[in-house]
Design an enzyme around this catalytic site. Sequence first.
Site: not given
Lengths: 346, 421
Positions: A67, A209, A259, A298
Site C-alpha cells: 500500500g 517529536y 494527555e 485522539h
Amino acid sequence: MARQASRLIQSLSSRISPHKPQISPLTPSSSSSQLLTQSRSFSAAPAPQPAVFVDKNTRVICQGITGKNGTFHTEQAIEYGTKMVGGVTPKKGGTEHLGLPVFNSVAEAKAETKANASVIYVPPPFAAAAIMEAMEAELDLVVCITEGIPQHDMVRVKAALNQQSKTRLIGPNCPGIIKPGECKIGIMPGYIHKPGCVGIVSRSGTLTYEAVFQTTAVGLGQSTCVGIGGDPFNGTNFVDCVTKFLADPQTEGIILIGEIGGTAEEDAAALIKESGTEKPIVAFIAGLTAPPGRRMGHAGAIVSGGKGTAQDKIKTLREAGVTVVESPAKIGVAMHEVFKQRGLLN
Amino acid sequence: MRGLMNKLVSRSLSVAGKWQQQQLRRLNIHEYQGADLMNKYGINVPKGVAVSTIDEVKEAVKSAFPNENELVVKSQILAGGRGLGTFQNGFKGGVHIVKADQVEDIAGKMLGQILVTKQTGPQGKVVGKVYLCEKLSLVNEMYFAITLDRKAAGPLIIACSKGGTSIEDLAEKYPDMIIKVPVDVFKGITDEDAARVVDGLAPKVADRNDSIEQVKKLYKLFCERDCTLLEINPLAETSSNQLVAADAKLNFDDNAAFRQKEIFALRDPSQEDPREVAAAKADLNYIGLDGEIGCMVNGAGLAMATMDIIKFHGGTPANFLDVGGNASEGQVVEAFKILTSDDKVKAILVNIFGGIMKCDVIASGIVNAAKQVALKVPVVVRLEGTNVDQGKRILKESGMTLITAEDLDDAAEKAVKAASK
C-alpha cells in the site's frame, strides 16, 4: 554527520544493485556472512531480549507493504537501517517489493524470514484482523500504526491479547517505536533522533517529536522512544514502558507525554512512586485547556464527567516525584536541569 | 476497600455520569431518533411521534394519541437542560406536559424557534422538530448504562436501583447500590449476566424474564451499532409492569462511521457549529472554541499542546485543528479558509512538526490560501521536520507578510502579541 554519510552510502549502494538485500550500516554483514550467522544461530544461544522491545537484532515484516503508506515507510525504515525482512499482502505472495519478499500471510512470512516483529499499515476496516493474524503467528512484537480502528474491534483484540503472553502489541493509532541508531518501526522522522540516554513514552506522535528534538538539542539523546498511541484500547501503556525503562541501564532519564482522558498517567505515577527510582522523570500533559466532553482528536482524549483531566494527572504525577512542565517547549531543558541537579551530566 | 470501590465505581460512572450536562460530541442524535432506534431493537420506549409543522402536530394528536388526556411536548435539540431553557421569543421551558387540546398551541411556540439552555451557549439552538410523547405513570426510576470501559477493557453494564438525576451523587453516597457487570466480548451477554443486571436494578413490578430480555436487547443494540455509550436515565417501570427507557443518550464511535452509514446519516448539521460542519466536509479534525488565536497543527497531541501554550502565554485559542499526517494542499487551503472566516480570530498560528506531513506541502497550502482568501490577520508560522528547508523557502519566496518562529514558545509569544495589537 556520520549518520548522513552512512545513509548516503546506503542509498548509493542500493542504486548500484537494487535487488541486493538492504544492508544496515550498523550491523555490517554481507550475504555470505548472513548465511554464516544464520547457520551459527541454529546452535548458538538466541540473541538477548531487547531492553525496551526492539533493538538492532529485531527482524521486521510489514503488513500492508504494497500500500501507499506501507511502501513509503518501509523505504524509510530500510534507509534508517531497520532489519526489514519481508512483507505481507494477501494475494501478492511470491512477488517482491522494495527488494523484499512478499507473502500471503504472517505465518508464511515468519517461517521464511524468521521475523519476530511486524508493523501494520492496513486501513481501519481490516486492521484489527491484521493484529489478530500476527498474534496467532506468535510474533514477539506487533506495532499497529493505523488510526481509526473501531473501538468495538479493539476491545476484542485486547481480550485476545490478554489471553496470551507471547505477543506484545504497541498501538494502534501510534507513530511506532524507535531505538535510535538500531531500529525504527513507524512513521517518526529518523533524523531528529540521536542515540542517548533518555527513554520517551508518549500517547502523541508529533508532540513526541518535539520532545525528541529538544532532548537531542540539549545533548542527551534517546535510548528508546515508544509511541503508545491515542486510542482508549491499546496494547501497551505507560506502565509497561516505564517498567522497562526503569530496568534498562542505557535509560538514565524518562520522559512521559500524556494527555487528557483515561487513567494511564495515574497508573504510571503509582508505579513510579512504588519503585522508589532515582532516575529523573519529566512529564508533559497535553490538554490543560481542552473543553470537557469533547473528543480532542485522539479517540482516547476526552474528559468525561470530570475525570481524566490534565490537572488531576499533573497533580498525581507531581506527588510521585515527577517533574511536570507546563510548557511543551521546556521538556528538554527541564530534563537537562534535573540531570544537572543530580550530578548526572558528564 | 470501600474507598477503592468508590473509586472504581465513580471511574466507571465517569464515562456515563453527568451526561445531561455535556452532549457535545461529534455524533449526537436526537431523542426521537434514539427512541426510534431502540424501538427497532424491541426495546420498550414511550410512544412518541416527531413532528416539524403544526399540521403534523394536529395529525399526530388525532391519529397516534386519540385517547390521551395529556401529552409531553419536547423540543428536539442536541443539548441538555431543555426543561429549564428559554426561547428567544420569550416562551419559557423546552419540555412541557400539557392537556391534549393545548398541544398545538405549545408546539407552535417551539417549532422553528431558538431555544437557549445552559448547554447551548447564548446563541441557542433551533428547534426543527418537536417530540410528542405519551405521558407515562412511572412507578419507579432506575439507572442503566452500557459503556466500553478502559479498566475492564471491554463492555461494562452499570445498573442502579435508584435513577433519575444525580446518579453521581448516589455513587458517592450509596456505592453499594451500583452494580457493574462486565460482559465477555467473545461469549456475548449470557442469561446470567442479564439476570445479575436485573437483580441490580431491582424492579418492583416489571416481569423478571421480560426485563432480562430487555437488557439483552439493549446490549445487542450497543454492540451492533458501535455505541461507545448507551445511558438510560431513568429506566422506569410503568403501571403495566413493563420496563421502559424513558430517556436515553446514545454515543456512537466515530471510527465506525464507515460501517454505520445509517446511524451517521442521522446527523443534524443544524445543531452543529457551522465552522465544524465546514471542517467535517473537508475531512478536517476541527473543534470550535471562542478565543482569538486560530490554530493549525499536525497531530492531536501537538494541537492540544499548542492550545495549552497559547493560554500559558496569556492568549486564547479559537479552535483545535489537527490537519493530520496525510493532509493535502487542498485541505490546508480549506483549513485556512475556515480559520480566516472566524470573526473572533485576531491572529493565526500555524505549528507544524512534519513527520509524514511535509513542510513544503503546508507551505504551498498557506501560500495558495492567501491567494484565495484575503488575509486580514497576522499569521505566525513555525515549521520543523520533514522538508523544513523547502517549506521555509516557499514561504519566503511567496512575498507574504508572515511572522516566522523558531520553537513553540517563540511561536506562542508572537501569536499572542500579534493578536493583542
